[in-house]
Design a protein around this motif. Structure first.
Motif, PDB file in Angstrom:
ATOM      1  N   LEU A   1      47.378  42.468  41.975  1.00  0.00           N
ATOM      2  CA  LEU A   1      47.437  43.583  41.205  1.00  0.00           C
ATOM      3  C   LEU A   1      48.044  44.740  41.905  1.00  0.00           C
ATOM      4  CD1 LEU A   1      43.556  43.630  40.468  1.00  0.00           C
ATOM      5  CD2 LEU A   1      45.445  42.843  38.872  1.00  0.00           C
TER       6      LEU A   1
ATOM      7  N   SER B   1      45.212  36.636  46.179  1.00  0.00           N
ATOM      8  CA  SER B   1      43.927  37.175  45.904  1.00  0.00           C
ATOM      9  C   SER B   1      43.384  37.857  47.254  1.00  0.00           C
ATOM     10  CB  SER B   1      42.916  36.011  45.329  1.00  0.00           C
ATOM     11  OG  SER B   1      42.634  34.940  46.339  1.00  0.00           O
TER      12      SER B   1
ATOM     13  N   ASP C   1      41.896  50.272  45.181  1.00  0.00           N
ATOM     14  CA  ASP C   1      40.746  49.649  45.275  1.00  0.00           C
ATOM     15  C   ASP C   1      41.002  48.202  45.935  1.00  0.00           C
ATOM     16  OD1 ASP C   1      39.482  51.653  43.939  1.00  0.00           O
ATOM     17  OD2 ASP C   1      39.911  50.828  41.950  1.00  0.00           O
ATOM     18  N   VAL C   2      41.980  47.650  45.650  1.00  0.00           N
ATOM     19  CA  VAL C   2      42.045  46.173  46.348  1.00  0.00           C
ATOM     20  C   VAL C   2      42.348  46.453  47.768  1.00  0.00           C
ATOM     21  CG1 VAL C   2      44.090  44.558  46.616  1.00  0.00           C
ATOM     22  CG2 VAL C   2      43.285  45.249  44.204  1.00  0.00           C
TER      23      VAL C   2
ATOM     24  N   ASP D   1      35.426  39.287  47.027  1.00  0.00           N
ATOM     25  CA  ASP D   1      36.608  39.510  46.108  1.00  0.00           C
ATOM     26  C   ASP D   1      36.411  39.833  44.666  1.00  0.00           C
ATOM     27  OD1 ASP D   1      39.226  39.457  44.914  1.00  0.00           O
ATOM     28  OD2 ASP D   1      39.865  37.454  45.694  1.00  0.00           O
TER      29      ASP D   1
ATOM     30  N   PHE E   1      38.200  41.231  42.235  1.00  0.00           N
ATOM     31  CA  PHE E   1      39.156  41.115  41.481  1.00  0.00           C
ATOM     32  C   PHE E   1      39.460  39.494  40.864  1.00  0.00           C
ATOM     33  CE2 PHE E   1      39.613  44.630  44.338  1.00  0.00           C
ATOM     34  CZ  PHE E   1      39.466  45.650  43.542  1.00  0.00           C
TER      35      PHE E   1
END
Length: 98
Positions: free
Chosen positions: A7, A16, A50-51, A72, A74
């Motif tokens: 992302l 990820s 955010d990540v 995780d 996301f």
């Protein structure tokens, strides 16, 4: 850098948070084998805030307990990348990690 996350607006890669945590886990294994567990982390790269927050927290949790699963929210990458199993196995064998 955490800009390897799928992302991230600048990185263009497909990892990820779980994948990033796996890299930290591997680096810690190498440090255990070759540097008496000493490992230096430097925060650079990671432009999706955010990540970045979740990835840093997951990395620190993995360092405290390598058996922990990464948090995780996301989810996994939907983009299919290359199978890096052989590369991971090669790195492990180079460093005597089995």
């Amino acid at each position: 850098g955490y800009d390897a996350h799928r992302l991230d607006p600048l990185g263009g890669l497909a990892l990820s948070i779980s994948g990033l945590a796996d890299l930290v886990r591997l680096a810690a294994e190498i440090a255990d084998r070759h540097a008496a567990g000493r490992l230096v982390l430097s925060l650079e790269g990671g432009y999706h805030t955010d990540v970045l927050a979740h990835a840093v927290a997951s990395s620190l949790r993995v360092l405290l307990d390598p058996s922990t699963e990464a948090d995780d929210p996301f989810g996994p990458s939907r983009k299919v990348g290359p199978d890096l199993t052989h590369l991971t196995e090669h790195i492990r064998s180079m460093h005597g990690l089995g």
